[in-house]
Design an enzyme around this catalytic site. Structure first.
Site, PDB file in Angstrom:
ATOM      1  N   GLY A 132      14.204  40.517  -0.760  1.00  0.00           N
ATOM      2  CA  GLY A 132      13.408  40.859   0.424  1.00  0.00           C
ATOM      3  C   GLY A 132      14.125  40.784   1.758  1.00  0.00           C
ATOM      4  N   GLU A 185      14.833  34.302   5.107  1.00  0.00           N
ATOM      5  CA  GLU A 185      13.734  34.747   4.246  1.00  0.00           C
ATOM      6  C   GLU A 185      13.004  35.908   4.928  1.00  0.00           C
ATOM      7  OE1 GLU A 185      12.198  34.957   1.553  1.00  0.00           O
ATOM      8  OE2 GLU A 185      10.782  33.314   1.214  1.00  0.00           O
ATOM      9  N   ASP A 186      12.490  36.838   4.135  1.00  0.00           N
ATOM     10  CA  ASP A 186      11.738  37.949   4.732  1.00  0.00           C
ATOM     11  C   ASP A 186      10.394  37.491   5.275  1.00  0.00           C
ATOM     12  OD1 ASP A 186      10.754  37.455   2.170  1.00  0.00           O
ATOM     13  OD2 ASP A 186      10.684  39.550   1.547  1.00  0.00           O
ATOM     14  N   ASP A 203       4.751  33.094   2.864  1.00  0.00           N
ATOM     15  CA  ASP A 203       3.328  33.214   2.560  1.00  0.00           C
ATOM     16  C   ASP A 203       2.797  31.804   2.268  1.00  0.00           C
ATOM     17  OD1 ASP A 203       0.814  33.926   1.684  1.00  0.00           O
ATOM     18  OD2 ASP A 203       1.474  35.331   0.157  1.00  0.00           O
ATOM     19  N   LYS A 223       3.264  33.964   7.679  1.00  0.00           N
ATOM     20  CA  LYS A 223       1.790  34.052   7.613  1.00  0.00           C
ATOM     21  C   LYS A 223       1.147  32.745   8.049  1.00  0.00           C
ATOM     22  CE  LYS A 223       1.479  37.763   4.191  1.00  0.00           C
ATOM     23  NZ  LYS A 223       1.163  38.138   2.786  1.00  0.00           N
ATOM     24  N   PHE A 237      -1.110  42.406   3.016  1.00  0.00           N
ATOM     25  CA  PHE A 237       0.076  42.610   2.206  1.00  0.00           C
ATOM     26  C   PHE A 237       0.978  43.618   2.905  1.00  0.00           C
ATOM     27  CE2 PHE A 237       2.939  43.685  -1.186  1.00  0.00           C
ATOM     28  CZ  PHE A 237       3.151  42.427  -1.752  1.00  0.00           C
ATOM     29  N   ASP A 240       8.674  44.527  -0.365  1.00  0.00           N
ATOM     30  CA  ASP A 240       8.278  45.493  -1.387  1.00  0.00           C
ATOM     31  C   ASP A 240       6.876  45.242  -1.914  1.00  0.00           C
ATOM     32  OD1 ASP A 240       8.983  43.035  -2.854  1.00  0.00           O
ATOM     33  OD2 ASP A 240       8.721  44.269  -4.639  1.00  0.00           O
ATOM     34  N   ARG A 287      10.692  49.229   0.097  1.00  0.00           N
ATOM     35  CA  ARG A 287      11.650  48.371   0.797  1.00  0.00           C
ATOM     36  C   ARG A 287      12.405  49.137   1.883  1.00  0.00           C
ATOM     37  NH1 ARG A 287      12.238  43.421  -1.936  1.00  0.00           N
ATOM     38  NH2 ARG A 287      12.157  43.517  -4.195  1.00  0.00           N
TER      39      ARG A 287
HETATM   40  P1  IMP Z   1       5.601  32.283  -0.908  1.00  0.00           P
HETATM   41  O1  IMP Z   1       6.398  31.517  -1.906  1.00  0.00           O
HETATM   42  O2  IMP Z   1       4.135  32.319  -1.250  1.00  0.00           O
HETATM   43  O3  IMP Z   1       5.817  31.818   0.517  1.00  0.00           O
HETATM   44  O4  IMP Z   1       6.041  33.805  -1.029  1.00  0.00           O
HETATM   45  C1  IMP Z   1       7.204  34.264  -0.443  1.00  0.00           C
HETATM   46  C2  IMP Z   1       7.735  35.509  -1.073  1.00  0.00           C
HETATM   47  O5  IMP Z   1       6.690  36.342  -1.570  1.00  0.00           O
HETATM   48  C3  IMP Z   1       8.478  36.351  -0.046  1.00  0.00           C
HETATM   49  O6  IMP Z   1       9.851  36.084  -0.074  1.00  0.00           O
HETATM   50  C4  IMP Z   1       8.174  37.775  -0.478  1.00  0.00           C
HETATM   51  O7  IMP Z   1       9.147  38.242  -1.384  1.00  0.00           O
HETATM   52  C5  IMP Z   1       6.842  37.679  -1.170  1.00  0.00           C
HETATM   53  N1  IMP Z   1       5.735  38.045  -0.250  1.00  0.00           N
HETATM   54  C6  IMP Z   1       4.854  37.228   0.350  1.00  0.00           C
HETATM   55  N2  IMP Z   1       3.982  37.917   1.120  1.00  0.00           N
HETATM   56  C7  IMP Z   1       4.344  39.206   1.000  1.00  0.00           C
HETATM   57  C8  IMP Z   1       3.852  40.439   1.585  1.00  0.00           C
HETATM   58  O8  IMP Z   1       2.893  40.490   2.384  1.00  0.00           O
HETATM   59  N3  IMP Z   1       4.507  41.576   1.225  1.00  0.00           N
HETATM   60  C9  IMP Z   1       5.571  41.593   0.374  1.00  0.00           C
HETATM   61  N4  IMP Z   1       6.071  40.486  -0.180  1.00  0.00           N
HETATM   62  C10 IMP Z   1       5.455  39.297   0.131  1.00  0.00           C
HETATM   63 MG    MG Z   2       8.996  40.503  -3.146  1.00  0.00          MG
END
Ligand code: IMP
Ligand code: MG
Length: 186
Positions: free
Chosen positions: A56, A111-112, A115, A143, A164, A171, A177
């Protein structure tokens, strides 16, 4: 980069409409430039290793490193968390580990989007065990749902809406992407 017309967007998505564009390419570029300046200032000395979390962060990372005006090293981490779904499962698998030594270096994990923060929490614990001089996170989007890792998220591009998002590296099932902007998928 100039704003794309809706037909230019649809050409790139194969006809699938995006609901709305949240951050235009030019808006992202301006913010990335600011982040680069913040990072340059935050690390006056020492070795700095910028670790991009794939896949990402690949576009963000490549733009960001070019705005950092001090010596850095660049490496990658590959973790997998979501699969094809849109909901975080909490399981993180490490598929590629950086080859570069972490000990004694400032580590900046790029990190992209954050969440739930579970991916990062797991990675921070792992990287922290390798005795870096410091360990911090730079996320393009946040977020702001994650509470456990708040203090380590030093650099944030934008606060993200609870939608999302796709594009600029983000992606859905490996699609979208390559979009130069960040959009709400539905
Ligand atoms: P977390 O572990 O829940 O914080 O999720 C983080 C990862 O989930 C990110 O590095 C993204 O690859 C993916 N992700 C979380 N939210 C989104 C979104 O809105 N769009 C696309 N990918 C997301
Ligand atoms: Mg992803």
């Amino acid at each position: 980069m100039s704003t794309l017309s809706s037909s230019e967007v649809l050409r790139r998505t194969g006809g699938r409409p995006v609901k709305s564009i949240i951050f235009e390419a030019a808006t992202i570029a301006a913010r990335v430039e600011e982040l680069g300046a913040e990072i340059t200032e935050a690390y006056p000395d020492g070795d700095l290793l910028v670790l991009g979390l794939l896949k990402g962060s690949f576009i963000f990372l490549s733009d960001l490193v070019r705005t950092i005006k001090r010596p850095i090293q660049v490496d990658f981490l590959v973790a997998s968390s979501y699969g094809e779904g849109k909901v975080s499962t909490g399981t993180v698998r490490l598929l590629y580990d950086p080859e570069t030594r972490l000990e004694g270096k400032h580590i900046l994990l790029v990190e992209d989007i954050i969440d739930t923060g579970r991916t990062l929490q797991r990675l921070m614990a792992l990287l922290g065990g390798r005795r870096p001089r410091s360990l911090a996170v730079c996320a393009l989007l946040d977020k702001e749902l994650a509470t456990e890792i708040r203090h380590e998220v030093k650099f944030v591009g934008f606060r993200a809406p609870p939608a999302f998002l796709v594009g600029y590296g983000l992606d859905h099932a490996e699609n979208f992407r390559h979009l130069p902007f960040i959009a709400d998928l539905e």
